[in-house]
Structures are given as structure tokens and as C-alpha cells.
Write an enzyme that holds these catalytic residues in place. Structure first.
Site, PDB file in Angstrom:
ATOM      1  CG  HIS A  54      -2.135  -1.017   0.993  1.00 24.96           C
ATOM      2  ND1 HIS A  54      -3.023  -1.005   2.107  1.00 24.96           N
ATOM      3  CD2 HIS A  54      -2.150  -1.950   0.318  1.00 24.96           C
ATOM      4  CE1 HIS A  54      -3.831  -1.963   1.673  1.00 24.96           C
ATOM      5  NE2 HIS A  54      -3.475  -2.658   0.694  1.00 24.96           N
ATOM      6  CD  GLU A  56      -2.034   4.317   3.162  1.00 21.49           C
ATOM      7  OE1 GLU A  56      -1.746   3.611   2.158  1.00 21.49           O
ATOM      8  OE2 GLU A  56      -3.159   4.557   3.412  1.00 21.49           O
ATOM      9  CB  CYS A  84      -6.647  -0.012   4.584  1.00 20.39           C
ATOM     10  SG  CYS A  84      -4.960  -0.850   4.887  1.00 20.39           S
ATOM     11  CB  CYS A  87      -2.028   1.781   5.964  1.00 19.15           C
ATOM     12  SG  CYS A  87      -1.655   0.777   4.630  1.00 19.15           S
TER      13      CYS A  87
HETATM   14 ZN   LIG Z   1      -3.468   0.336   3.505  1.00 15.99          ZN
END
Ligand SMILES: [Zn+2]
Length: 157
Positions: A54, A56, A84, A87
Site C-alpha cells: 500500500h 502508506e 486501511c 496501514c
Molecule cells: Zn493500507
């Protein structure tokens, strides 16, 4: 909200748009410290075949590498979408001071990303989760925890 906050968020949004040109998902993130960009990343899950890639997470890894520390206190993260649960956890582990986000988890759900679903799963008892969770061998596993507790020369985090 300062001018710089807006500038950094615009960069995160720009990354989210650029990401799709290279086959990634529509997410971008920027990490700053003392008003300067330390790292930036876009979603690379499908590009790298890495479900944890991801934006992040990528930005946190790069910032930690650049600053040569696992502790990102004093940093801010600008994410094109509300982080999410994975993260969010990484942000807490990294001790980032402040989180700015643009799209919400519901916006992500509307285009079929699982963020909201995973947030709901977290508060579910094990038996009600959609993935099976079973506990075993706790006593054996505790050996490592006892050893850690007794270890005198350790880097705590
Ligand atoms: Zn994430």
C-alpha cells in the site's frame, strides 16, 4: 490546515492518479518532517504482487530507511485515502504524529476496496470473522516472550 498541508495532499492525490498509469491502485501517500517531503509512494500491490504494498506502507519504509530509524516521531503522513487497518497499524507502530487523508473508507468501499470490511472484522470475535482464527501452543510460544522480558541488551520499540 496550512498551505503546505494542501500542497502535500495535492502531491499524494497526484501520486494516486499516476499510480494507475503504471498498473497500480488509485492511492498515494507522502511523509513529511519539518515541512519537507521525506518519502512518497503509490500503491504497488498488483505491480509487485505484494498485498502489503500500500502507498502508506511504501512511504513508511522509505522514510524509515532515509532517516535511519524505526521511529518516525515528528513526521506527518498525507494519504490520498483514509488508511486501511493495516496501514493504520503501521502508522501507529511508526509513531507518526499526524495523519491527513482525503478520500474516506466509504469512498474506497464504493469502488470495491475492502477497507470498511476489514475495519468491521477487527471488532468481531474470532468465531464471527470471515477468516478462521485458531489459537494453539501458547505455552510454547511464551518462551520467546519470557526470554525477551529477561533480555537486558535489547532495543525496545
Ligand atoms: Zn493500507
Amino acid at each position: 490546515m496550512s498551505e503546505k498541508d494542501i500542497l502535500f495532499m495535492r502531491r499524494a492525490i497526484e501520486l494516486s492518479l499516476e499510480s494507475m498509469k503504471t498498473g497500480g491502485g488509485p492511492f498515494g501517500a507522502v511523509i513529511t518532517k519539518n515541512g519537507e517531503i521525506i518519502s512518497e509512494c503509490c500503491n504497488q500491490v498488483t505491480v509487485l504482487n505484494d498485498p502489503t504494498a500500500h502507498a502508506e506502507i511504501g512511504a513508511i519504509r522509505e522514510a524509515a530507511r532515509k532517516l535511519n530509524t524505526f521511529d518516525l516521531s515528528g513526521c506527518e503522513i498525507y494519504a490520498s485515502c483514509e488508511p486501511c487497518p493495516m496501514c493504520l497499524g503501521a502508522i501507529y507502530w511508526a509513531r507518526i504524529d499526524r495523519v491527513f487523508f482525503a478520500n474516506t473508507r466509504n469512498d474506497a468501499e464504493n469502488i470495491d476496496f475492502d477497507d470498511s470490511f476489514i475495519y468491521r472484522e477487527i471488532s468481531c470475535p474470532f468465531k464471527e470473522r470471515s477468516i478462521e482464527f485458531r489459537q494453539l501452543l501458547r505455552e510454547e510460544a511464551l518462551e520467546a516472550f519470557r526470554a525477551w522480558e529477561a533480555l537486558e541488551d535489547k532495543v525496545e520499540y
